[in-house]
Design a protein around this motif. Structure first.
Motif: not given
Lengths: 229, 240
Positions: A18, A7-8, A80-87, A77, A3-4, A11
């Motif tokens: 987009s 999701t990845i 934008s810094g979203t790598i911290e969210f992802l990891l 990632e 399921s993960q 996304k």
């Protein structure tokens, strides 16, 4: 885990749609494919029952476009810094890597799908050798899998999308230019030509599969080692 | 409970953190305080598994973070500095994405999403793209994303940076409510935040803990009874 992975995958896959640059990449792919098949590939002058005019130049075209498709996957990632969210999500690194990889591959498959009108038109008006054409498509699928894995790795190693693009393009060209006199089995060109001309062998399949596995494993190792730095 | 034992982190020749030891219990709001470069963000990144330590270990209850990263991250909500988010996603999509990564089902997502949207007043922007939102809204979206899976530990890096006084107040109220059932660890150099909500302060300087006490104890250590004076004296004294 599945399921993960979904999701990845979802996304990343939907994020292509987009973004105007993804449509641009598809447009460029179609134009380059048509130009290489009909103009440079002498489509109407040679026997094209095996669609050689279409398949012959695909690695060249894909070497230009797959780096563009894969470049934002990781580098964006980081930028934008979203790598911290992802990891910091409870997801295994291999799931992140495979999810992103499959999304880029799926997008490339959609591009490839756009070549079907050439196949259908040729089949109706000229006639095709279906077995060889299927081998040709299989060769391109394997090429996409290898190139996308390489470009995913380059994207992981760079926080700048442009650098990721250039590095991806460069490593693909290096892979394509490898020629070994006594070890033709290790040559990309040789293995690709074997497949698209219908000479599919286990060694060619092992060649492509081992490159893909090695690169994906390297990505996991890179992501893990970044924790130490 | 979080226990940190002998934690050190080295980047090449630079010792970012050296022999850090402390534990945090449920109900505490721990402020990691220190000047720039003291090692606050490095410690936060170690606590969230973004970095691995050069030495030492982090335990969540009795589980080692190095051995059970994925299982432990299920109980942690993390908001990095500047709350980076996916600008192309709508708020609704982002919350669903975060929830899905925590393996929540549709019913759980719907319940929690409704609750968070109401609590954090995100009703007006739920279908807007994150890239179009103001900093205050972005921050609330980051909080919603970090808490959608009902974590019992919340870790925040410079949480009130760039927020206006109303937004800071709302954030503090949220953290106070959260801490009644969990642990809050935040790194900051804004003493106003520390005085307003922290139940405990760990003061870092040059990668070492130089103080571990409550804001009250720290304030009354100096005759001025002012946290900023204490902060200045302690960090400058240790530097000399």
């Amino acid at each position: 885990m599945i399921s993960q992975l979904k999701t990845i995958f979802a996304k990343e896959f939907y994020s292509y749609f987009s973004n105007i640059s993804a449509y641009f990449a598809v447009g460029v792919y179609v134009i380059l494919t048509l130009a290489s098949a009909f103009y440079f590939g002498d489509f109407f002058k040679i026997d094209n029952s095996n669609l050689i005019s279409l398949f012959g130049s695909q690695p060249e075209i894909l070497s230009l476009l797959i780096p563009a498709i894969c470049m934002p996957l990781w580098s964006e990632e980081y930028r934008s810094g979203t790598i911290e969210f992802l990891l910091t999500q409870p997801v295994e690194y291999r799931v992140l890597i495979i999810g992103k990889y499959l999304a880029s591959v799926a997008f490339c498959f959609i591009m490839l799908f756009l070549t079907l009108p050439i196949f259908i038109t040729t089949a109706i008006y000229i006639g095709v050798n279906l077995g060889t054409v299927m081998c040709g498509y299989f060769g391109i699928l394997l090429t996409i899998l290898v190139f996308a894995a390489l470009c995913n790795l380059m994207s992981l190693l760079s926080s700048r999308p442009l650098i990721a693009y250039l590095a991806g393009f460069l490593v693909i060209r290096v892979l394509m230019s490898f020629k070994f006199e006594h070890l033709s089995g290790l040559s990309f060109e040789q293995n690709y030509q074997n497949i698209i001309t219908g000479r599919i062998s286990l060694s060619s399949f092992i060649y492509f599969a081992s490159i893909i596995i090695l690169i994906l494993w390297s990505e996991i190792a890179c992501l893990t080692s970044q924790k130490k730095n | 409970m979080i226990t940190i034992k002998g934690l050190s982190k080295q980047f090449g020749p630079i010792k970012a953190l050296e022999d850090i030891n402390f534990s945090v219990s449920r109900g505490e709001i721990l402020a990691l305080l220190g000047p720039n470069g003291a090692g606050k963000t490095t410690l936060i990144r170690l606590l969230t598994g973004l970095l691995s330590p050069s030495q030492g270990e982090i335990y969540y209850d009795d589980e080692k973070l190095s051995q059970n990263r994925v299982a432990i991250l299920n109980h942690i909500g993390y908001i990095p500095e500047n709350a980076p988010l996916y600008n192309d996603m709508s708020v609704y999509e982002f919350l669903r994405f975060a929830a899905r990564l925590h393996k929540m089902n549709d019913r759980q997502i719907a319940e929690k999403q409704t609750d968070l949207v109401r609590t954090l007043e995100l009703q007006d922007v739920i279908n807007r793209r994150i890239g179009e939102l103001s900093k205050g809204y972005r921050h609330r979206v980051a909080i919603a994303g970090a808490t959608i899976h009902s974590p019992n530990i919340l870790i925040l890096d410079e949480p009130s940076e760039g927020l206006d006084p109303n937004q800071k107040y709302a954030l503090r109220q949220f953290l106070k409510r959260f801490s009644t059932q969990g642990i809050v660890i935040m790194s900051t150099h804004i003493l106003e935040d520390v005085e307003a909500i922290a139940s405990r302060i760990i003061l870092l300087n040059h990668g070492k803990i130089i103080e571990d006490s409550t804001p009250f104890q720290l304030r009354y250590r100096m005759p001025e009874r002012d946290l900023s004076t204490v902060f200045r004296r302690l960090t400058q004294t240790k530097k000399q």
